[in-house]
Design a protein around this motif. Structure first.
Motif, short mmCIF file in Angstrom:
data_model
loop_
_atom_site.label_atom_id
_atom_site.label_comp_id
_atom_site.label_asym_id
_atom_site.label_seq_id
_atom_site.Cartn_x
_atom_site.Cartn_y
_atom_site.Cartn_z
N UNK A 1 -5.44 25.72 12.99
CA UNK A 1 -6.05 26.38 14.36
C UNK A 1 -4.89 27.16 15.05
N UNK A 2 -5.02 28.39 15.51
CA UNK A 2 -4.14 29.10 16.24
C UNK A 2 -5.01 30.09 17.38
N UNK B 1 -2.06 31.29 27.30
CA UNK B 1 -2.09 30.02 26.67
C UNK B 1 -2.04 30.38 25.32
N UNK B 2 -1.04 29.97 24.67
CA UNK B 2 -0.98 30.14 22.84
C UNK B 2 -1.01 28.83 22.37
N UNK B 3 -1.57 28.83 21.04
CA UNK B 3 -1.62 27.44 20.38
C UNK B 3 -1.52 27.80 18.86
N UNK B 4 -0.91 26.91 18.16
CA UNK B 4 -0.82 27.14 16.69
C UNK B 4 -0.52 25.96 15.99
N UNK B 5 -1.78 25.07 15.76
CA UNK B 5 -1.54 23.66 15.11
C UNK B 5 -2.05 24.00 13.76
N UNK C 1 -7.00 17.11 27.11
CA UNK C 1 -5.92 18.06 26.76
C UNK C 1 -6.07 19.24 25.84
N UNK C 2 -7.56 19.57 25.51
CA UNK C 2 -7.83 20.66 24.42
C UNK C 2 -8.14 21.77 25.29
N UNK C 3 -8.03 22.72 24.31
CA UNK C 3 -8.32 24.18 24.92
C UNK C 3 -10.10 24.39 24.86
N UNK C 4 -10.63 23.45 24.83
CA UNK C 4 -12.12 23.30 25.00
C UNK C 4 -12.99 22.48 23.92
N UNK C 5 -12.15 22.25 22.76
CA UNK C 5 -12.72 21.25 21.90
C UNK C 5 -12.80 19.93 21.97
#
Length: 555
Positions: free
Chosen positions: A473-474, A485-489, A526-530
Protein backbone atom coordinates in the motif's frame (compact mmCIF):
# COMPACT_ATOMS: atom_id res chain seq x y z
CA UNK A 1 -137.97 -91.92 -44.20
CA UNK A 2 -135.85 -94.66 -45.56
CA UNK A 3 -132.82 -95.61 -43.63
CA UNK A 4 -129.81 -93.95 -45.04
CA UNK A 5 -127.31 -96.05 -46.86
CA UNK A 6 -124.14 -96.49 -45.07
CA UNK A 7 -121.99 -95.90 -48.21
CA UNK A 8 -123.77 -93.05 -49.90
CA UNK A 9 -125.96 -91.15 -47.51
CA UNK A 10 -127.89 -88.00 -48.48
CA UNK A 11 -129.85 -85.59 -46.29
CA UNK A 12 -132.99 -83.70 -47.23
CA UNK A 13 -133.89 -80.50 -45.42
CA UNK A 14 -137.68 -79.85 -45.23
CA UNK A 15 -139.44 -76.53 -45.56
CA UNK A 16 -137.02 -75.23 -48.14
CA UNK A 17 -139.48 -74.98 -51.01
CA UNK A 18 -140.79 -77.35 -53.53
CA UNK A 19 -137.44 -78.55 -54.56
CA UNK A 20 -135.56 -79.71 -51.58
CA UNK A 21 -131.81 -79.29 -51.74
CA UNK A 22 -129.61 -82.29 -51.39
CA UNK A 23 -126.18 -81.68 -49.89
CA UNK A 24 -123.54 -84.25 -50.26
CA UNK A 25 -121.47 -85.26 -47.27
CA UNK A 26 -118.56 -82.96 -46.73
CA UNK A 27 -115.25 -84.66 -46.03
CA UNK A 28 -113.22 -83.24 -43.08
CA UNK A 29 -110.08 -84.13 -44.96
CA UNK A 30 -110.67 -81.23 -47.25
CA UNK A 31 -110.63 -78.86 -44.27
CA UNK A 32 -107.44 -80.39 -43.09
CA UNK A 33 -105.85 -79.87 -46.48
CA UNK A 34 -107.00 -76.28 -46.60
CA UNK A 35 -105.67 -75.60 -43.11
CA UNK A 36 -102.34 -77.08 -44.03
CA UNK A 37 -102.14 -74.96 -47.12
CA UNK A 38 -103.00 -71.86 -45.07
CA UNK A 39 -100.30 -72.63 -42.47
CA UNK A 40 -97.63 -73.07 -45.14
CA UNK A 41 -98.45 -69.73 -46.73
CA UNK A 42 -98.40 -67.86 -43.45
CA UNK A 43 -95.08 -69.40 -42.52
CA UNK A 44 -93.66 -68.34 -45.89
CA UNK A 45 -94.92 -64.80 -45.35
CA UNK A 46 -93.35 -64.63 -41.86
CA UNK A 47 -90.05 -65.99 -43.13
CA UNK A 48 -89.95 -63.41 -45.93
CA UNK A 49 -90.68 -60.62 -43.41
CA UNK A 50 -87.91 -61.82 -41.08
CA UNK A 51 -85.43 -61.97 -43.93
CA UNK A 52 -86.34 -58.46 -44.94
CA UNK A 53 -85.79 -57.18 -41.38
CA UNK A 54 -82.43 -58.95 -41.18
CA UNK A 55 -81.39 -57.45 -44.51
CA UNK A 56 -82.06 -53.91 -43.28
CA UNK A 57 -80.23 -54.64 -40.05
CA UNK A 58 -77.17 -55.75 -41.99
CA UNK A 59 -77.38 -52.66 -44.20
CA UNK A 60 -77.49 -50.35 -41.15
CA UNK A 61 -74.59 -52.20 -39.55
CA UNK A 62 -72.59 -51.98 -42.76
CA UNK A 63 -73.24 -48.22 -43.00
CA UNK A 64 -72.24 -47.73 -39.38
CA UNK A 65 -69.06 -49.73 -39.87
CA UNK A 66 -68.28 -47.80 -43.02
CA UNK A 67 -68.86 -44.48 -41.23
CA UNK A 68 -66.68 -45.61 -38.31
CA UNK A 69 -63.93 -46.69 -40.69
CA UNK A 70 -64.10 -43.36 -42.53
CA UNK A 71 -64.13 -41.40 -39.24
CA UNK A 72 -61.27 -43.43 -37.77
CA UNK A 73 -59.28 -43.20 -40.97
CA UNK A 74 -59.92 -39.46 -41.12
CA UNK A 75 -58.84 -39.02 -37.50
CA UNK A 76 -55.66 -40.99 -38.13
CA UNK A 77 -54.99 -39.15 -41.40
CA UNK A 78 -55.34 -35.66 -39.91
CA UNK A 79 -52.91 -36.42 -37.10
CA UNK A 80 -50.12 -35.94 -39.65
CA UNK A 81 -51.89 -33.62 -42.11
CA UNK A 82 -53.32 -30.09 -41.95
CA UNK A 83 -56.82 -30.02 -40.50
CA UNK A 84 -59.96 -29.18 -42.53
CA UNK A 85 -60.52 -25.44 -42.96
CA UNK A 86 -56.84 -24.47 -42.43
CA UNK A 87 -55.41 -22.00 -44.93
CA UNK A 88 -51.98 -20.44 -45.37
CA UNK A 89 -51.99 -16.89 -46.74
CA UNK A 90 -55.57 -17.55 -47.92
CA UNK A 91 -54.80 -20.83 -49.69
CA UNK A 92 -56.31 -24.09 -48.45
CA UNK A 93 -53.85 -26.46 -46.80
CA UNK A 94 -56.45 -29.07 -45.81
CA UNK A 95 -55.03 -32.58 -45.92
CA UNK A 96 -51.49 -31.53 -46.84
CA UNK A 97 -48.57 -33.10 -44.99
CA UNK A 98 -45.85 -31.11 -43.29
CA UNK A 99 -43.25 -32.24 -45.84
CA UNK A 100 -45.49 -31.21 -48.74
CA UNK A 101 -46.05 -27.74 -47.26
CA UNK A 102 -42.32 -27.29 -46.63
CA UNK A 103 -41.51 -28.40 -50.16
CA UNK A 104 -44.10 -26.12 -51.76
CA UNK A 105 -42.90 -23.07 -49.82
CA UNK A 106 -39.26 -23.91 -50.54
CA UNK A 107 -39.89 -24.46 -54.25
CA UNK A 108 -41.73 -21.14 -54.52
CA UNK A 109 -38.96 -19.32 -52.67
CA UNK A 110 -36.26 -20.96 -54.79
CA UNK A 111 -37.83 -19.94 -58.09
CA UNK A 112 -38.96 -16.48 -56.98
CA UNK A 113 -37.50 -13.46 -58.80
CA UNK A 114 -38.39 -9.77 -58.80
CA UNK A 115 -37.49 -7.72 -61.90
CA UNK A 116 -35.81 -4.41 -61.08
CA UNK A 117 -34.71 -1.45 -63.17
CA UNK A 118 -32.08 1.18 -62.37
CA UNK A 119 -31.00 3.89 -64.82
CA UNK A 120 -31.61 1.67 -67.83
CA UNK A 121 -30.13 -1.48 -66.28
CA UNK A 122 -32.50 -4.39 -65.62
CA UNK A 123 -31.88 -7.34 -63.34
CA UNK A 124 -33.82 -10.09 -61.66
CA UNK A 125 -33.44 -10.22 -57.88
CA UNK A 126 -33.80 -13.45 -55.89
CA UNK A 127 -34.40 -13.89 -52.19
CA UNK A 128 -30.77 -14.94 -51.88
CA UNK A 129 -29.75 -11.62 -53.45
CA UNK A 130 -31.83 -9.85 -50.79
CA UNK A 131 -30.09 -11.84 -48.08
CA UNK A 132 -33.33 -13.19 -46.58
CA UNK A 133 -33.98 -16.79 -45.56
CA UNK A 134 -37.32 -18.60 -45.51
CA UNK A 135 -37.95 -20.78 -42.49
CA UNK A 136 -40.32 -23.16 -44.29
CA UNK A 137 -40.20 -25.63 -41.38
CA UNK A 138 -41.48 -23.01 -38.93
CA UNK A 139 -44.24 -21.87 -41.29
CA UNK A 140 -45.32 -25.47 -41.85
CA UNK A 141 -45.33 -26.04 -38.09
CA UNK A 142 -47.77 -23.14 -37.69
CA UNK A 143 -50.01 -24.68 -40.34
CA UNK A 144 -49.91 -28.11 -38.69
CA UNK A 145 -50.75 -26.63 -35.28
CA UNK A 146 -53.68 -24.53 -36.56
CA UNK A 147 -57.04 -25.52 -34.95
CA UNK A 148 -55.38 -28.24 -32.83
CA UNK A 149 -56.63 -26.59 -29.63
CA UNK A 150 -60.23 -26.30 -30.89
CA UNK A 151 -63.02 -28.58 -29.71
CA UNK A 152 -63.28 -31.97 -31.44
CA UNK A 153 -66.24 -30.88 -33.57
CA UNK A 154 -64.67 -27.55 -34.59
CA UNK A 155 -61.33 -29.19 -35.24
CA UNK A 156 -62.66 -31.40 -38.03
CA UNK A 157 -65.39 -29.07 -39.35
CA UNK A 158 -64.30 -27.94 -42.81
CA UNK A 159 -66.43 -24.78 -42.58
CA UNK A 160 -64.64 -23.65 -39.40
CA UNK A 161 -61.72 -21.81 -41.01
CA UNK A 162 -58.42 -20.56 -39.64
CA UNK A 163 -55.91 -18.68 -41.78
CA UNK A 164 -52.23 -18.89 -40.87
CA UNK A 165 -50.99 -15.41 -41.78
CA UNK A 166 -47.38 -15.50 -40.58
CA UNK A 167 -44.64 -13.34 -42.05
CA UNK A 168 -42.78 -15.39 -44.69
CA UNK A 169 -39.47 -13.81 -43.68
CA UNK A 170 -38.00 -11.06 -41.52
CA UNK A 171 -37.87 -7.72 -43.38
CA UNK A 172 -34.93 -6.58 -41.28
CA UNK A 173 -32.78 -9.29 -42.87
CA UNK A 174 -33.07 -7.66 -46.31
CA UNK A 175 -29.79 -6.09 -47.41
CA UNK A 176 -29.18 -3.64 -50.24
CA UNK A 177 -25.52 -4.52 -50.66
CA UNK A 178 -25.85 -7.43 -53.09
CA UNK A 179 -28.62 -5.78 -55.11
CA UNK A 180 -26.59 -2.56 -55.26
CA UNK A 181 -23.55 -4.52 -56.41
CA UNK A 182 -25.61 -6.09 -59.23
CA UNK A 183 -26.45 -2.57 -60.44
CA UNK A 184 -23.05 -1.01 -59.81
CA UNK A 185 -24.20 1.02 -56.81
CA UNK A 186 -22.50 0.99 -53.42
CA UNK A 187 -25.36 0.32 -51.03
CA UNK A 188 -25.81 -0.24 -47.32
CA UNK A 189 -29.21 -0.96 -45.81
CA UNK A 190 -30.56 1.11 -42.95
CA UNK A 191 -30.22 -0.69 -39.63
CA UNK A 192 -32.69 -0.38 -36.81
CA UNK A 193 -31.51 0.31 -33.27
CA UNK A 194 -31.39 -2.75 -31.04
CA UNK A 195 -31.31 -3.71 -27.37
CA UNK A 196 -28.52 -5.74 -25.75
CA UNK A 197 -28.40 -6.94 -22.18
CA UNK A 198 -25.49 -5.39 -20.32
CA UNK A 199 -22.70 -7.46 -18.78
CA UNK A 200 -24.25 -7.31 -15.31
CA UNK A 201 -27.63 -8.48 -16.54
CA UNK A 202 -29.29 -5.52 -14.84
CA UNK A 203 -30.41 -3.39 -17.81
CA UNK A 204 -30.41 -3.08 -21.58
CA UNK A 205 -28.12 -0.92 -23.67
CA UNK A 206 -29.32 0.71 -26.90
CA UNK A 207 -27.26 0.29 -30.06
CA UNK A 208 -28.25 3.28 -32.25
CA UNK A 209 -29.71 2.77 -35.71
CA UNK A 210 -27.88 3.73 -38.91
CA UNK A 211 -29.15 5.35 -42.09
CA UNK A 212 -28.92 3.38 -45.30
CA UNK A 213 -27.44 4.66 -48.54
CA UNK A 214 -27.81 3.54 -52.12
CA UNK A 215 -30.56 1.18 -53.25
CA UNK A 216 -33.73 0.95 -51.17
CA UNK A 217 -34.96 -2.64 -51.29
CA UNK A 218 -38.26 -2.00 -49.48
CA UNK A 219 -40.42 -2.31 -52.62
CA UNK A 220 -38.49 -5.39 -53.76
CA UNK A 221 -39.28 -7.02 -50.42
CA UNK A 222 -43.00 -6.21 -50.80
CA UNK A 223 -43.15 -7.76 -54.27
CA UNK A 224 -41.24 -10.83 -53.09
CA UNK A 225 -43.72 -11.33 -50.26
CA UNK A 226 -46.68 -10.96 -52.60
CA UNK A 227 -45.32 -13.65 -54.92
CA UNK A 228 -44.37 -15.96 -52.10
CA UNK A 229 -47.74 -15.67 -50.35
CA UNK A 230 -49.50 -16.47 -53.63
CA UNK A 231 -47.30 -19.59 -54.04
CA UNK A 232 -46.03 -18.22 -57.34
CA UNK A 233 -49.48 -17.56 -58.85
CA UNK A 234 -48.92 -13.80 -58.77
CA UNK A 235 -46.31 -12.29 -61.07
CA UNK A 236 -43.87 -9.82 -59.55
CA UNK A 237 -44.13 -6.30 -60.96
CA UNK A 238 -40.99 -4.47 -62.07
CA UNK A 239 -39.57 -2.25 -59.34
CA UNK A 240 -37.87 0.96 -60.47
CA UNK A 241 -35.00 1.78 -58.11
CA UNK A 242 -33.34 5.03 -57.14
CA UNK A 243 -30.17 5.89 -55.26
CA UNK A 244 -31.51 7.23 -51.97
CA UNK A 245 -30.83 7.70 -48.27
CA UNK A 246 -33.14 5.59 -46.11
CA UNK A 247 -33.93 5.96 -42.44
CA UNK A 248 -34.38 3.07 -40.01
CA UNK A 249 -38.03 2.15 -39.44
CA UNK A 250 -37.38 2.36 -35.67
CA UNK A 251 -35.98 5.61 -34.28
CA UNK A 252 -33.48 5.85 -31.45
CA UNK A 253 -36.13 7.59 -29.32
CA UNK A 254 -38.47 4.64 -29.81
CA UNK A 255 -35.64 2.28 -28.90
CA UNK A 256 -34.99 4.20 -25.69
CA UNK A 257 -38.68 3.99 -24.80
CA UNK A 258 -38.52 0.24 -25.42
CA UNK A 259 -35.40 0.05 -23.23
CA UNK A 260 -37.28 1.68 -20.37
CA UNK A 261 -40.04 -0.94 -20.65
CA UNK A 262 -37.57 -3.83 -20.88
CA UNK A 263 -35.56 -2.52 -17.89
CA UNK A 264 -38.79 -2.34 -15.89
CA UNK A 265 -39.44 -6.00 -16.75
CA UNK A 266 -35.97 -6.93 -15.47
CA UNK A 267 -36.68 -5.06 -12.23
CA UNK A 268 -39.95 -6.95 -11.87
CA UNK A 269 -39.46 -10.45 -13.32
CA UNK A 270 -42.44 -12.76 -13.81
CA UNK A 271 -42.46 -15.59 -11.28
CA UNK A 272 -43.42 -19.15 -12.20
CA UNK A 273 -45.59 -20.73 -9.53
CA UNK A 274 -47.02 -24.09 -8.65
CA UNK A 275 -49.92 -23.23 -6.39
CA UNK A 276 -48.68 -20.44 -4.13
CA UNK A 277 -45.02 -21.48 -4.27
CA UNK A 278 -42.50 -19.79 -6.59
CA UNK A 279 -40.37 -22.37 -8.39
CA UNK A 280 -38.56 -20.15 -10.93
CA UNK A 281 -38.83 -16.85 -12.79
CA UNK A 282 -38.49 -15.30 -16.22
CA UNK A 283 -35.57 -12.96 -15.51
CA UNK A 284 -33.18 -10.83 -17.52
CA UNK A 285 -31.77 -13.63 -19.71
CA UNK A 286 -35.25 -14.91 -20.56
CA UNK A 287 -36.41 -11.41 -21.47
CA UNK A 288 -33.32 -10.79 -23.62
CA UNK A 289 -33.97 -14.02 -25.53
CA UNK A 290 -37.55 -13.07 -26.37
CA UNK A 291 -37.66 -9.34 -27.23
CA UNK A 292 -37.23 -7.52 -30.54
CA UNK A 293 -37.99 -4.05 -31.85
CA UNK A 294 -40.50 -3.58 -34.63
CA UNK A 295 -42.62 -0.82 -36.21
CA UNK A 296 -46.36 -0.59 -35.62
CA UNK A 297 -46.94 -1.78 -39.18
CA UNK A 298 -45.13 -5.06 -38.60
CA UNK A 299 -47.50 -8.01 -38.44
CA UNK A 300 -47.27 -9.91 -35.17
CA UNK A 301 -46.87 -13.67 -35.11
CA UNK A 302 -48.79 -16.07 -32.91
CA UNK A 303 -48.13 -15.48 -29.19
CA UNK A 304 -46.31 -12.19 -29.86
CA UNK A 305 -47.38 -9.13 -27.88
CA UNK A 306 -46.49 -5.51 -28.59
CA UNK A 307 -45.64 -2.79 -26.09
CA UNK A 308 -44.94 0.24 -28.27
CA UNK A 309 -41.96 -0.71 -30.45
CA UNK A 310 -41.04 -3.52 -28.05
CA UNK A 311 -42.27 -6.98 -29.07
CA UNK A 312 -42.08 -9.96 -26.72
CA UNK A 313 -42.45 -13.43 -28.17
CA UNK A 314 -44.26 -16.04 -26.06
CA UNK A 315 -42.88 -18.89 -28.17
CA UNK A 316 -39.31 -17.77 -27.42
CA UNK A 317 -40.11 -17.53 -23.72
CA UNK A 318 -41.52 -21.07 -23.96
CA UNK A 319 -38.29 -22.21 -25.61
CA UNK A 320 -36.23 -20.54 -22.88
CA UNK A 321 -38.39 -22.22 -20.24
CA UNK A 322 -37.96 -25.64 -21.85
CA UNK A 323 -34.20 -25.29 -22.34
CA UNK A 324 -33.05 -23.30 -19.31
CA UNK A 325 -35.69 -23.53 -16.59
CA UNK A 326 -37.56 -26.82 -16.79
CA UNK A 327 -34.32 -28.70 -17.42
CA UNK A 328 -33.20 -27.64 -13.94
CA UNK A 329 -36.25 -29.01 -12.16
CA UNK A 330 -35.69 -32.12 -10.00
CA UNK A 331 -38.32 -34.47 -8.67
CA UNK A 332 -36.43 -35.03 -5.41
CA UNK A 333 -36.02 -32.26 -2.84
CA UNK A 334 -32.61 -31.18 -1.55
CA UNK A 335 -32.41 -28.67 1.30
CA UNK A 336 -29.94 -25.88 0.59
CA UNK A 337 -27.35 -24.31 2.86
CA UNK A 338 -26.18 -20.78 2.02
CA UNK A 339 -24.42 -17.84 3.63
CA UNK A 340 -25.98 -14.41 2.93
CA UNK A 341 -25.31 -10.81 3.89
CA UNK A 342 -27.69 -8.55 5.78
CA UNK A 343 -29.61 -7.64 2.60
CA UNK A 344 -30.04 -11.23 1.42
CA UNK A 345 -27.29 -11.47 -1.21
CA UNK A 346 -25.89 -15.01 -1.35
CA UNK A 347 -22.20 -14.91 -0.42
CA UNK A 348 -21.46 -18.63 -0.45
CA UNK A 349 -23.40 -21.79 -1.25
CA UNK A 350 -22.50 -24.75 0.93
CA UNK A 351 -25.23 -27.01 -0.43
CA UNK A 352 -27.01 -26.15 -3.65
CA UNK A 353 -30.57 -26.99 -2.68
CA UNK A 354 -33.68 -27.20 -4.82
CA UNK A 355 -37.37 -27.92 -4.53
CA UNK A 356 -38.81 -31.26 -5.51
CA UNK A 357 -40.84 -30.38 -8.62
CA UNK A 358 -43.00 -32.58 -10.81
CA UNK A 359 -44.85 -30.90 -13.69
CA UNK A 360 -48.13 -32.49 -14.80
CA UNK A 361 -48.38 -33.68 -18.40
CA UNK A 362 -49.28 -30.62 -20.45
CA UNK A 363 -49.26 -28.48 -17.29
CA UNK A 364 -46.72 -26.00 -18.70
CA UNK A 365 -47.63 -26.00 -22.39
CA UNK A 366 -48.67 -22.35 -22.46
CA UNK A 367 -46.36 -20.88 -19.83
CA UNK A 368 -44.40 -18.87 -22.43
CA UNK A 369 -47.53 -17.31 -23.89
CA UNK A 370 -48.88 -16.60 -20.40
CA UNK A 371 -45.58 -14.98 -19.38
CA UNK A 372 -45.58 -12.70 -22.45
CA UNK A 373 -49.08 -11.54 -21.50
CA UNK A 374 -47.99 -11.07 -17.87
CA UNK A 375 -45.07 -8.82 -18.90
CA UNK A 376 -47.31 -6.77 -21.19
CA UNK A 377 -50.01 -6.36 -18.53
CA UNK A 378 -47.67 -5.82 -15.58
CA UNK A 379 -48.63 -9.06 -13.82
CA UNK A 380 -46.08 -10.60 -11.49
CA UNK A 381 -46.60 -14.35 -11.92
CA UNK A 382 -47.85 -17.21 -14.08
CA UNK A 383 -48.89 -20.70 -13.00
CA UNK A 384 -47.99 -24.19 -14.12
CA UNK A 385 -49.68 -27.39 -13.00
CA UNK A 386 -47.82 -29.92 -10.89
CA UNK A 387 -46.57 -30.61 -7.40
CA UNK A 388 -43.82 -28.92 -5.38
CA UNK A 389 -42.05 -30.23 -2.31
CA UNK A 390 -40.44 -26.97 -1.14
CA UNK A 391 -36.92 -27.11 0.24
CA UNK A 392 -36.12 -25.93 3.75
CA UNK A 393 -33.11 -23.76 2.97
CA UNK A 394 -30.72 -23.03 5.80
CA UNK A 395 -29.50 -19.41 5.69
CA UNK A 396 -26.61 -18.07 7.71
CA UNK A 397 -26.52 -14.27 7.74
CA UNK A 398 -23.17 -12.54 8.19
CA UNK A 399 -22.54 -8.85 8.74
CA UNK A 400 -19.86 -6.63 10.28
CA UNK A 401 -20.28 -3.63 12.57
CA UNK A 402 -17.39 -1.17 12.90
CA UNK A 403 -17.78 1.12 15.92
CA UNK A 404 -15.48 4.15 15.78
CA UNK A 405 -16.23 5.23 19.35
CA UNK A 406 -15.72 1.82 20.98
CA UNK A 407 -12.83 1.03 18.58
CA UNK A 408 -14.15 -2.44 17.74
CA UNK A 409 -14.93 -4.62 14.76
CA UNK A 410 -17.73 -7.07 15.54
CA UNK A 411 -18.41 -10.17 13.42
CA UNK A 412 -22.11 -11.07 13.64
CA UNK A 413 -23.75 -14.28 12.46
CA UNK A 414 -27.54 -14.76 12.55
CA UNK A 415 -27.80 -11.82 14.94
CA UNK A 416 -25.29 -13.30 17.39
CA UNK A 417 -21.81 -11.93 18.05
CA UNK A 418 -19.16 -14.34 16.80
CA UNK A 419 -16.06 -12.30 17.63
CA UNK A 420 -15.15 -8.79 18.80
CA UNK A 421 -11.79 -7.35 17.71
CA UNK A 422 -10.14 -4.11 18.70
CA UNK A 423 -9.10 -1.78 15.91
CA UNK A 424 -7.35 1.46 14.96
CA UNK A 425 -9.35 3.80 12.67
CA UNK A 426 -8.55 6.91 10.65
CA UNK A 427 -6.52 9.66 12.23
CA UNK A 428 -9.23 12.16 11.34
CA UNK A 429 -11.83 10.45 13.56
CA UNK A 430 -12.18 11.75 17.10
CA UNK A 431 -10.99 8.93 19.34
CA UNK A 432 -13.71 9.47 21.94
CA UNK A 433 -16.76 10.12 19.77
CA UNK A 434 -15.72 8.50 16.51
CA UNK A 435 -16.93 11.56 14.59
CA UNK A 436 -14.85 12.89 11.71
CA UNK A 437 -13.03 15.99 12.89
CA UNK A 438 -13.30 19.33 11.01
CA UNK A 439 -10.18 18.72 8.94
CA UNK A 440 -11.73 15.48 7.68
CA UNK A 441 -8.62 14.50 5.73
CA UNK A 442 -7.98 11.03 7.16
CA UNK A 443 -11.37 9.79 8.29
CA UNK A 444 -12.91 6.35 8.19
CA UNK A 445 -16.33 7.04 6.53
CA UNK A 446 -19.40 6.55 8.69
CA UNK A 447 -22.03 6.60 5.94
CA UNK A 448 -22.47 5.54 2.32
CA UNK A 449 -22.87 8.41 -0.14
CA UNK A 450 -24.72 7.10 -3.23
CA UNK A 451 -23.04 9.83 -5.31
CA UNK A 452 -19.59 8.59 -4.35
CA UNK A 453 -19.92 4.86 -3.68
CA UNK A 454 -21.57 2.80 -6.38
CA UNK A 455 -21.88 -0.32 -4.21
CA UNK A 456 -24.28 1.22 -1.69
CA UNK A 457 -27.26 -0.79 -0.52
CA UNK A 458 -30.64 0.76 0.32
CA UNK A 459 -29.93 0.86 4.06
CA UNK A 460 -26.66 2.76 3.51
CA UNK A 461 -24.22 0.04 4.60
CA UNK A 462 -21.09 -0.81 2.68
CA UNK A 463 -20.25 -4.16 1.12
CA UNK A 464 -16.86 -5.83 0.87
CA UNK A 465 -16.09 -5.53 -2.83
CA UNK A 466 -12.38 -6.39 -3.13
CA UNK A 467 -10.07 -8.68 -1.15
CA UNK A 468 -6.32 -9.27 -1.18
CA UNK A 469 -4.48 -11.76 1.00
CA UNK A 470 -1.47 -9.43 0.86
CA UNK A 471 -0.96 -6.02 -0.73
CA UNK A 472 1.69 -3.30 -0.87
CA UNK A 473 0.00 0.00 0.00
CA UNK A 474 1.31 3.43 -0.98
CA UNK A 475 -0.19 6.84 -1.58
CA UNK A 476 0.13 10.61 -1.36
CA UNK A 477 -2.53 12.90 0.07
CA UNK A 478 -2.49 16.73 0.25
CA UNK A 479 -4.07 17.75 3.53
CA UNK A 480 -6.38 20.71 4.05
CA UNK A 481 -3.58 22.61 5.79
CA UNK A 482 -1.34 22.25 2.75
CA UNK A 483 0.89 19.54 4.15
CA UNK A 484 1.46 16.30 2.29
CA UNK A 485 0.90 12.87 3.77
CA UNK A 486 2.76 9.97 2.15
CA UNK A 487 2.83 6.26 2.92
CA UNK A 488 4.46 3.20 1.45
CA UNK A 489 3.90 -0.01 3.39
CA UNK A 490 4.87 -3.44 2.07
CA UNK A 491 2.99 -6.66 2.60
CA UNK A 492 -0.15 -5.45 4.34
CA UNK A 493 -1.99 -8.67 5.12
CA UNK A 494 -5.60 -9.83 4.75
CA UNK A 495 -7.15 -6.78 3.08
CA UNK A 496 -10.95 -6.37 2.79
CA UNK A 497 -11.96 -3.20 0.89
CA UNK A 498 -15.41 -1.87 1.78
CA UNK A 499 -15.45 1.67 0.33
CA UNK A 500 -14.66 2.66 -3.24
CA UNK A 501 -12.46 5.48 -1.87
CA UNK A 502 -9.93 2.91 -0.65
CA UNK A 503 -10.94 2.17 2.93
CA UNK A 504 -10.43 -1.43 4.03
CA UNK A 505 -10.36 -3.65 7.09
CA UNK A 506 -6.90 -5.24 7.19
CA UNK A 507 -4.06 -6.35 9.43
CA UNK A 508 -2.71 -3.24 11.11
CA UNK A 509 0.21 -1.90 9.07
CA UNK A 510 3.08 -2.34 11.52
CA UNK A 511 6.57 -3.70 10.85
CA UNK A 512 6.16 -6.52 13.35
CA UNK A 513 3.32 -8.40 14.98
CA UNK A 514 0.90 -6.09 16.74
CA UNK A 515 -1.90 -8.06 18.37
CA UNK A 516 -5.43 -7.31 19.55
CA UNK A 517 -4.43 -6.47 23.13
CA UNK A 518 -1.74 -4.07 21.91
CA UNK A 519 -4.26 -2.16 19.79
CA UNK A 520 -6.61 -1.92 22.76
CA UNK A 521 -3.82 -0.51 24.90
CA UNK A 522 -2.61 1.93 22.22
CA UNK A 523 -5.48 4.35 22.79
CA UNK A 524 -5.35 6.27 19.51
CA UNK A 525 -6.23 6.15 15.80
CA UNK A 526 -3.28 5.73 13.46
CA UNK A 527 -4.51 4.91 9.95
CA UNK A 528 -5.13 6.95 6.79
CA UNK A 529 -8.82 5.92 6.83
CA UNK A 530 -8.61 2.15 6.94
CA UNK A 531 -9.54 -0.07 9.88
CA UNK A 532 -6.55 -1.96 11.30
CA UNK A 533 -7.04 -5.11 13.37
CA UNK A 534 -4.52 -7.25 15.25
CA UNK A 535 -2.17 -9.65 13.57
CA UNK A 536 -3.71 -12.43 15.65
CA UNK A 537 -7.22 -11.60 14.35
CA UNK A 538 -6.72 -10.56 10.71
CA UNK A 539 -6.45 -13.96 9.02
CA UNK A 540 -9.50 -15.36 10.81
CA UNK A 541 -11.51 -12.28 9.86
CA UNK A 542 -10.33 -12.42 6.24
CA UNK A 543 -11.56 -16.02 5.89
CA UNK A 544 -14.82 -15.35 7.73
CA UNK A 545 -15.68 -12.07 5.94
CA UNK A 546 -16.72 -13.27 2.49
CA UNK A 547 -16.89 -11.13 -0.63
CA UNK A 548 -20.09 -9.08 -0.45
CA UNK A 549 -20.40 -9.13 3.34
CA UNK A 550 -22.17 -5.99 4.57
CA UNK A 551 -20.14 -3.59 6.73
CA UNK A 552 -21.94 -1.05 8.88
CA UNK A 553 -19.65 1.74 10.11
CA UNK A 554 -20.95 3.89 12.94
CA UNK A 555 -19.54 6.61 15.14
Amino acid sequence: MDSPESDNRKFAFPNMGDDPKVISQVSLDSFAETADSIDDGAALSVNVSKKRHLLWLWIVLAVMLLFGAVAGGGYWFFQSHALPGVTLWGRSMTGQSRDHIVQEISDTAESLTVPVSYEGTSKKVTLKDLGVAIDAESIAENVMNAKRDDSFFQKYAFWAREDVDVEPFDDSQASAQTVGGMLGVQSASATNPSLQLNADGTAFDVTPGQQGTGIDVTEIVKEAKNVLESFGKQTAQTVTLENTVTDPVITDDQANEAKASADAWIAKPVSIKIGDHKVAEFGAQAIASAITLGPDSEKLGDNQIRNGSLIIDGDKLQQYYNDSIKSNFHADRVDGDVIVNSVGDVLQTNVDGHDGITVSDGGDTNVGRDAAEAFAKGSDSVSIQGTCDAQNEKKTTRTVVVSLSSHTVTAIENGQTVRVMHMSAGQGNDYQTGQCQPSGDLCTPTYCDPNSYDNCTPDGDFKVWLKYQSQDMSGTLTLSDGNTEKWDVKDVGFVNYFSKTGCAIHRIATQSAFNDSSIQAMGKNTSHGCVGVGWDQAEWFYNWCLMGTTVHVQA
